[in-house]
Design a protein around this motif. Structure first.
Motif, short mmCIF file in Angstrom:
data_model
loop_
_atom_site.label_atom_id
_atom_site.label_comp_id
_atom_site.label_asym_id
_atom_site.label_seq_id
_atom_site.Cartn_x
_atom_site.Cartn_y
_atom_site.Cartn_z
N GLY A 116 57.47 106.73 33.34
CA GLY A 116 57.62 105.45 32.64
C GLY A 116 56.82 104.36 33.32
N THR A 117 56.82 104.36 34.65
CA THR A 117 56.04 103.38 35.39
C THR A 117 54.54 103.56 35.14
OG1 THR A 117 57.70 103.07 37.10
CG2 THR A 117 55.43 102.57 37.70
N ALA A 118 54.10 104.81 35.06
CA ALA A 118 52.68 105.07 34.75
C ALA A 118 52.32 104.49 33.38
CB ALA A 118 52.40 106.57 34.78
N GLN A 119 53.23 104.60 32.42
CA GLN A 119 53.00 104.00 31.11
C GLN A 119 52.97 102.47 31.20
OE1 GLN A 119 55.97 105.58 28.46
NE2 GLN A 119 55.08 107.64 28.47
N GLY A 136 39.19 83.58 28.51
CA GLY A 136 38.10 84.39 29.03
C GLY A 136 37.47 83.82 30.28
N GLU A 137 38.26 83.09 31.09
CA GLU A 137 37.72 82.41 32.26
C GLU A 137 37.17 83.37 33.31
OE1 GLU A 137 41.61 80.18 31.14
OE2 GLU A 137 40.77 82.21 31.00
N ARG A 138 37.81 84.53 33.47
CA ARG A 138 37.40 85.48 34.50
C ARG A 138 37.31 86.88 33.88
NH1 ARG A 138 38.76 83.64 39.65
NH2 ARG A 138 37.36 85.27 40.40
N THR A 139 36.66 87.79 34.62
CA THR A 139 36.50 89.16 34.14
C THR A 139 37.06 90.14 35.16
OG1 THR A 139 34.49 88.56 32.94
CG2 THR A 139 34.87 90.91 33.35
N ILE A 140 37.97 91.01 34.72
CA ILE A 140 38.48 92.09 35.56
C ILE A 140 37.54 93.29 35.38
CG2 ILE A 140 40.40 93.67 35.99
CD1 ILE A 140 42.26 91.45 34.90
N VAL A 141 36.95 93.75 36.48
CA VAL A 141 35.94 94.80 36.39
C VAL A 141 36.45 96.17 36.87
CG1 VAL A 141 33.98 93.23 36.51
CG2 VAL A 141 34.97 94.15 38.64
N GLU A 142 37.49 96.16 37.73
CA GLU A 142 38.03 97.45 38.19
C GLU A 142 39.53 97.33 38.42
OE1 GLU A 142 36.23 100.41 40.63
OE2 GLU A 142 34.48 99.14 40.99
N TRP A 143 40.19 98.50 38.28
CA TRP A 143 41.63 98.58 38.44
C TRP A 143 41.95 99.67 39.46
CZ3 TRP A 143 44.58 95.24 35.39
CH2 TRP A 143 43.93 94.67 34.30
N GLY A 144 42.90 99.37 40.35
CA GLY A 144 43.37 100.35 41.32
C GLY A 144 44.88 100.37 41.36
N ILE A 145 45.43 101.39 41.98
CA ILE A 145 46.89 101.51 42.07
C ILE A 145 47.29 102.07 43.42
CG2 ILE A 145 46.91 103.83 41.01
CD1 ILE A 145 49.58 102.92 39.65
N SER A 146 48.43 101.62 43.91
CA SER A 146 48.97 102.08 45.18
C SER A 146 50.48 101.98 45.13
CB SER A 146 48.40 101.24 46.34
OG SER A 146 48.72 99.87 46.13
N GLY A 147 51.14 102.63 46.10
CA GLY A 147 52.59 102.54 46.13
C GLY A 147 53.15 103.43 47.22
N GLY A 148 54.40 103.15 47.59
CA GLY A 148 55.05 103.90 48.64
C GLY A 148 56.26 104.67 48.16
N SER A 149 56.41 105.92 48.62
CA SER A 149 57.55 106.78 48.29
C SER A 149 57.62 106.98 46.77
CB SER A 149 58.83 106.17 48.86
OG SER A 149 59.88 107.12 48.86
N LEU A 150 58.65 106.51 46.10
CA LEU A 150 58.69 106.61 44.64
C LEU A 150 57.43 106.01 44.03
CD1 LEU A 150 60.29 107.24 41.97
CD2 LEU A 150 61.21 104.92 42.16
N GLY A 151 56.98 104.90 44.60
CA GLY A 151 55.74 104.28 44.13
C GLY A 151 54.52 105.14 44.40
N GLY A 152 54.58 105.95 45.47
CA GLY A 152 53.50 106.89 45.76
C GLY A 152 53.46 108.03 44.77
N HIS A 153 54.64 108.52 44.36
CA HIS A 153 54.70 109.56 43.32
C HIS A 153 54.11 109.01 42.01
CE1 HIS A 153 57.37 111.21 46.24
NE2 HIS A 153 58.52 110.81 45.72
N SER A 154 54.55 107.81 41.65
CA SER A 154 54.09 107.19 40.40
C SER A 154 52.59 106.93 40.42
CB SER A 154 54.84 105.87 40.16
OG SER A 154 56.24 106.07 40.09
N THR A 155 52.07 106.63 41.61
CA THR A 155 50.63 106.40 41.76
C THR A 155 49.84 107.63 41.34
OG1 THR A 155 50.82 104.71 43.49
CG2 THR A 155 48.80 106.04 43.48
#
Length: 290
Positions: A116-119, A136-155
Protein backbone atom coordinates in the motif's frame (compact mmCIF):
# COMPACT_ATOMS: atom_id res chain seq x y z
CA UNK A 1 20.93 23.84 10.04
CA UNK A 2 17.30 22.94 10.73
CA UNK A 3 15.32 21.96 7.62
CA UNK A 4 12.41 24.02 6.38
CA UNK A 5 9.16 22.05 6.67
CA UNK A 6 5.94 22.38 4.71
CA UNK A 7 2.94 20.08 5.15
CA UNK A 8 0.58 19.48 2.24
CA UNK A 9 -2.69 17.56 2.16
CA UNK A 10 -2.72 15.53 -1.05
CA UNK A 11 -5.84 13.47 -1.66
CA UNK A 12 -6.44 13.36 2.10
CA UNK A 13 -2.86 12.22 2.82
CA UNK A 14 -0.75 14.58 5.01
CA UNK A 15 2.71 14.86 3.45
CA UNK A 16 5.71 16.57 5.06
CA UNK A 17 8.05 18.34 2.64
CA UNK A 18 11.55 19.17 3.90
CA UNK A 19 14.04 21.43 2.18
CA UNK A 20 17.31 23.09 3.11
CA UNK A 21 16.87 26.68 4.34
CA UNK A 22 19.36 27.93 1.76
CA UNK A 23 17.17 26.59 -1.06
CA UNK A 24 15.13 29.70 -1.84
CA UNK A 25 11.83 29.96 -3.67
CA UNK A 26 13.57 32.04 -6.33
CA UNK A 27 15.97 29.23 -7.20
CA UNK A 28 15.63 27.74 -10.66
CA UNK A 29 17.72 24.61 -9.99
CA UNK A 30 16.10 21.31 -11.04
CA UNK A 31 14.90 19.25 -8.10
CA UNK A 32 15.54 15.72 -6.85
CA UNK A 33 12.90 14.33 -4.50
CA UNK A 34 13.79 11.64 -1.94
CA UNK A 35 11.04 9.83 -0.05
CA UNK A 36 11.93 8.59 3.43
CA UNK A 37 9.73 5.87 4.97
CA UNK A 38 9.64 5.20 8.72
CA UNK A 39 9.63 1.84 10.53
CA UNK A 40 6.90 -0.36 11.99
CA UNK A 41 5.05 1.17 14.98
CA UNK A 42 6.59 4.55 14.14
CA UNK A 43 5.43 7.58 12.18
CA UNK A 44 6.76 10.35 9.97
CA UNK A 45 7.06 12.49 13.11
CA UNK A 46 9.41 10.33 15.20
CA UNK A 47 12.73 11.90 16.11
CA UNK A 48 14.97 9.52 14.16
CA UNK A 49 13.14 10.41 10.93
CA UNK A 50 13.67 14.11 11.61
CA UNK A 51 17.34 13.48 12.45
CA UNK A 52 17.88 11.54 9.21
CA UNK A 53 16.17 14.23 7.14
CA UNK A 54 18.36 16.90 8.75
CA UNK A 55 21.56 14.90 8.15
CA UNK A 56 20.69 14.22 4.50
CA UNK A 57 19.91 17.85 3.72
CA UNK A 58 22.87 19.33 5.60
CA UNK A 59 25.34 16.90 4.00
CA UNK A 60 23.86 17.47 0.54
CA UNK A 61 24.25 21.22 0.87
CA UNK A 62 27.85 21.24 2.07
CA UNK A 63 30.12 23.26 -0.14
CA UNK A 64 31.75 20.98 -2.68
CA UNK A 65 34.05 23.53 -4.21
CA UNK A 66 31.74 24.22 -7.13
CA UNK A 67 28.37 25.73 -7.82
CA UNK A 68 25.44 23.54 -6.75
CA UNK A 69 23.19 22.80 -9.73
CA UNK A 70 20.39 20.76 -8.14
CA UNK A 71 18.12 21.11 -5.13
CA UNK A 72 16.93 18.31 -2.87
CA UNK A 73 13.55 17.84 -1.23
CA UNK A 74 12.88 15.06 1.30
CA UNK A 75 9.31 13.78 1.59
CA UNK A 76 7.93 11.87 4.58
CA UNK A 77 4.46 10.49 5.28
CA UNK A 78 2.86 7.87 7.51
CA UNK A 79 2.64 4.25 6.46
CA UNK A 80 -0.91 2.94 6.30
CA UNK A 81 -2.31 2.17 9.78
CA UNK A 82 0.48 4.24 11.37
CA UNK A 83 0.73 7.71 12.84
CA UNK A 84 -2.18 9.91 11.84
CA UNK A 85 -3.50 7.02 9.69
CA UNK A 86 -3.73 4.56 12.59
CA UNK A 87 -6.94 2.52 12.63
CA UNK A 88 -6.06 -0.55 14.74
CA UNK A 89 -2.79 -0.83 16.68
CA UNK A 90 -3.20 -4.60 17.07
CA UNK A 91 -2.87 -5.08 13.32
CA UNK A 92 0.67 -3.68 13.43
CA UNK A 93 1.82 -6.32 15.93
CA UNK A 94 3.56 -9.65 15.25
CA UNK A 95 2.82 -13.22 16.34
CA UNK A 96 3.04 -13.61 20.11
CA UNK A 97 2.22 -16.13 22.83
CA UNK A 98 0.60 -13.26 24.73
CA UNK A 99 -2.99 -12.88 23.40
CA UNK A 100 -2.90 -9.15 24.14
CA UNK A 101 0.17 -8.74 21.91
CA UNK A 102 -0.68 -11.30 19.22
CA UNK A 103 -1.74 -10.64 15.65
CA UNK A 104 -2.69 -13.82 13.77
CA UNK A 105 -2.79 -11.84 10.50
CA UNK A 106 0.75 -10.51 10.86
CA UNK A 107 1.97 -11.95 7.53
CA UNK A 108 -0.80 -10.32 5.54
CA UNK A 109 -0.95 -7.09 7.53
CA UNK A 110 2.75 -6.34 7.18
CA UNK A 111 2.86 -7.06 3.45
CA UNK A 112 -0.29 -5.10 2.60
CA UNK A 113 1.12 -2.11 4.46
CA UNK A 114 4.29 -2.36 2.37
CA UNK A 115 2.49 -2.71 -0.95
CA UNK A 116 0.00 0.00 0.00
CA UNK A 117 2.85 2.36 0.79
CA UNK A 118 4.44 1.59 -2.59
CA UNK A 119 1.14 2.61 -4.21
CA UNK A 120 1.12 5.79 -2.11
CA UNK A 121 4.58 6.67 -3.43
CA UNK A 122 3.43 6.33 -7.04
CA UNK A 123 0.34 8.39 -6.22
CA UNK A 124 2.53 11.15 -4.79
CA UNK A 125 4.88 11.08 -7.78
CA UNK A 126 1.79 11.65 -9.93
CA UNK A 127 0.41 14.56 -7.92
CA UNK A 128 3.09 16.16 -5.73
CA UNK A 129 4.39 18.49 -8.49
CA UNK A 130 0.96 20.06 -8.93
CA UNK A 131 0.62 20.83 -5.22
CA UNK A 132 4.20 22.02 -4.75
CA UNK A 133 4.46 24.09 -7.92
CA UNK A 134 0.96 24.93 -9.18
CA UNK A 135 2.29 27.58 -11.57
CA UNK A 136 5.15 25.42 -12.84
CA UNK A 137 7.73 27.37 -10.84
CA UNK A 138 10.15 24.45 -10.48
CA UNK A 139 10.86 21.13 -12.19
CA UNK A 140 11.31 17.77 -10.47
CA UNK A 141 13.77 15.79 -12.58
CA UNK A 142 14.43 12.67 -10.47
CA UNK A 143 12.78 10.64 -7.74
CA UNK A 144 14.39 8.44 -5.10
CA UNK A 145 13.19 6.40 -2.16
CA UNK A 146 14.64 5.27 1.15
CA UNK A 147 13.45 3.87 4.45
CA UNK A 148 14.30 1.89 7.53
CA UNK A 149 13.01 -1.52 8.67
CA UNK A 150 9.36 -1.60 7.50
CA UNK A 151 10.28 1.42 5.39
CA UNK A 152 13.23 -0.55 4.00
CA UNK A 153 10.91 -3.40 2.95
CA UNK A 154 8.56 -0.90 1.31
CA UNK A 155 11.49 0.73 -0.46
CA UNK A 156 12.29 -2.51 -2.31
CA UNK A 157 8.67 -2.94 -3.43
CA UNK A 158 8.28 0.66 -4.59
CA UNK A 159 11.65 0.56 -6.37
CA UNK A 160 10.71 -2.49 -8.43
CA UNK A 161 7.17 -1.30 -9.26
CA UNK A 162 7.71 2.39 -9.99
CA UNK A 163 9.94 3.06 -13.03
CA UNK A 164 10.22 6.77 -12.19
CA UNK A 165 12.25 5.95 -9.07
CA UNK A 166 15.92 6.03 -10.05
CA UNK A 167 17.47 5.61 -6.60
CA UNK A 168 16.68 3.30 -3.69
CA UNK A 169 18.28 3.01 -0.25
CA UNK A 170 17.04 0.16 1.95
CA UNK A 171 18.11 0.34 5.59
CA UNK A 172 17.73 -2.95 7.52
CA UNK A 173 15.02 -3.97 5.05
CA UNK A 174 14.46 -7.16 3.05
CA UNK A 175 13.55 -7.69 -0.65
CA UNK A 176 12.44 -11.33 -0.23
CA UNK A 177 9.22 -11.43 1.77
CA UNK A 178 8.78 -15.19 1.95
CA UNK A 179 12.30 -15.72 3.28
CA UNK A 180 11.80 -13.04 5.91
CA UNK A 181 8.31 -14.05 7.03
CA UNK A 182 9.13 -17.79 6.90
CA UNK A 183 11.98 -17.22 9.34
CA UNK A 184 9.66 -15.26 11.61
CA UNK A 185 6.90 -17.87 11.36
CA UNK A 186 9.29 -20.70 12.22
CA UNK A 187 10.56 -18.88 15.31
CA UNK A 188 6.94 -18.28 16.39
CA UNK A 189 5.73 -21.85 15.66
CA UNK A 190 3.36 -20.58 12.97
CA UNK A 191 2.67 -22.91 9.99
CA UNK A 192 3.08 -21.59 6.44
CA UNK A 193 -0.52 -22.53 5.67
CA UNK A 194 -4.06 -21.12 6.03
CA UNK A 195 -5.36 -19.20 7.85
CA UNK A 196 -1.97 -17.60 8.55
CA UNK A 197 -0.91 -17.85 4.88
CA UNK A 198 -3.94 -18.07 2.55
CA UNK A 199 -3.28 -19.63 -0.85
CA UNK A 200 -4.37 -16.41 -2.59
CA UNK A 201 -1.86 -14.44 -0.50
CA UNK A 202 0.99 -16.80 -1.41
CA UNK A 203 -0.01 -16.62 -5.09
CA UNK A 204 0.17 -12.82 -4.99
CA UNK A 205 3.65 -12.88 -3.48
CA UNK A 206 4.84 -15.45 -6.04
CA UNK A 207 3.90 -13.15 -8.90
CA UNK A 208 4.61 -9.70 -7.45
CA UNK A 209 7.36 -9.78 -4.80
CA UNK A 210 10.74 -8.31 -5.85
CA UNK A 211 12.44 -11.67 -5.27
CA UNK A 212 10.09 -13.32 -7.77
CA UNK A 213 10.85 -10.88 -10.59
CA UNK A 214 13.66 -10.83 -13.16
CA UNK A 215 16.17 -9.15 -10.85
CA UNK A 216 19.08 -11.19 -12.29
CA UNK A 217 18.35 -10.28 -15.92
CA UNK A 218 20.84 -8.20 -17.90
CA UNK A 219 18.24 -6.22 -19.79
CA UNK A 220 15.20 -3.99 -19.36
CA UNK A 221 13.04 -6.92 -18.20
CA UNK A 222 14.80 -6.39 -14.87
CA UNK A 223 12.85 -3.72 -12.92
CA UNK A 224 16.05 -2.64 -11.15
CA UNK A 225 18.02 -2.18 -14.37
CA UNK A 226 19.87 1.15 -14.48
CA UNK A 227 18.94 2.15 -10.93
CA UNK A 228 21.22 3.31 -8.13
CA UNK A 229 20.79 1.06 -5.09
CA UNK A 230 22.35 1.14 -1.64
CA UNK A 231 21.76 -1.73 0.81
CA UNK A 232 22.52 -1.15 4.50
CA UNK A 233 22.16 -4.10 6.88
CA UNK A 234 23.45 -5.33 10.23
CA UNK A 235 25.27 -8.66 10.20
CA UNK A 236 23.86 -9.56 13.65
CA UNK A 237 20.30 -8.42 12.89
CA UNK A 238 17.87 -10.96 14.37
CA UNK A 239 14.64 -9.19 13.39
CA UNK A 240 15.56 -8.93 9.68
CA UNK A 241 18.40 -11.43 9.22
CA UNK A 242 20.89 -10.72 6.45
CA UNK A 243 20.45 -14.35 5.35
CA UNK A 244 16.92 -13.50 4.17
CA UNK A 245 18.30 -10.82 1.81
CA UNK A 246 21.70 -12.20 0.80
CA UNK A 247 20.73 -14.35 -2.20
CA UNK A 248 18.68 -11.56 -3.77
CA UNK A 249 21.19 -8.80 -3.15
CA UNK A 250 24.15 -10.83 -4.35
CA UNK A 251 22.32 -11.82 -7.53
CA UNK A 252 20.86 -8.38 -8.23
CA UNK A 253 21.94 -6.85 -11.55
CA UNK A 254 21.65 -3.12 -12.23
CA UNK A 255 23.67 -2.82 -15.46
CA UNK A 256 26.45 -0.44 -16.45
CA UNK A 257 24.21 2.57 -15.95
CA UNK A 258 23.22 1.49 -12.46
CA UNK A 259 25.01 1.36 -9.12
CA UNK A 260 24.83 -1.37 -6.48
CA UNK A 261 26.54 -0.75 -3.16
CA UNK A 262 26.13 -3.19 -0.28
CA UNK A 263 27.22 -2.59 3.32
CA UNK A 264 26.64 -5.38 5.86
CA UNK A 265 28.02 -3.94 9.06
CA UNK A 266 29.88 -6.26 11.42
CA UNK A 267 28.41 -6.29 14.92
CA UNK A 268 25.35 -4.25 13.98
CA UNK A 269 21.91 -5.53 14.97
CA UNK A 270 18.50 -4.16 13.89
CA UNK A 271 19.66 -0.56 14.08
CA UNK A 272 20.62 2.51 12.09
CA UNK A 273 24.26 3.15 12.93
CA UNK A 274 26.54 6.14 12.42
CA UNK A 275 28.38 4.17 9.72
CA UNK A 276 25.09 3.55 7.91
CA UNK A 277 24.32 7.26 8.10
CA UNK A 278 27.68 8.13 6.54
CA UNK A 279 27.03 5.70 3.69
CA UNK A 280 23.48 7.01 3.28
CA UNK A 281 24.30 10.71 3.01
CA UNK A 282 27.31 10.03 0.78
CA UNK A 283 25.17 8.00 -1.63
CA UNK A 284 22.52 10.74 -1.82
CA UNK A 285 25.16 13.38 -2.47
CA UNK A 286 26.64 11.31 -5.30
CA UNK A 287 23.14 11.02 -6.78
CA UNK A 288 22.78 14.79 -6.76
CA UNK A 289 26.22 15.32 -8.27
CA UNK A 290 25.90 12.71 -11.03
Amino acid sequence: MEPTKQTLLIGGLPVDIYSHPTSTSSSTHPIHVLFFLHGRLGSAQVQYVLDIVKAILNESYKSGGGERKKDLIVVAFDHRNHGARLVDHQRNLVWSKDPAENNDQHAMDMYTIQTGTAQDVSFLIDHLPSFLYPSGERTIVEWGISGGSLGGHSTWIALCREPRLTLGISIIGCPDYMKLISHRAQSSDIPLSPPYFPASFKAYIESHDPARLAYRANDASNPFWGKKILVLSGKEDKAVPWAASAEFVEGLEVGEGGVKRVVVEEGAVHEYTSEMEREFVSFVREWLES
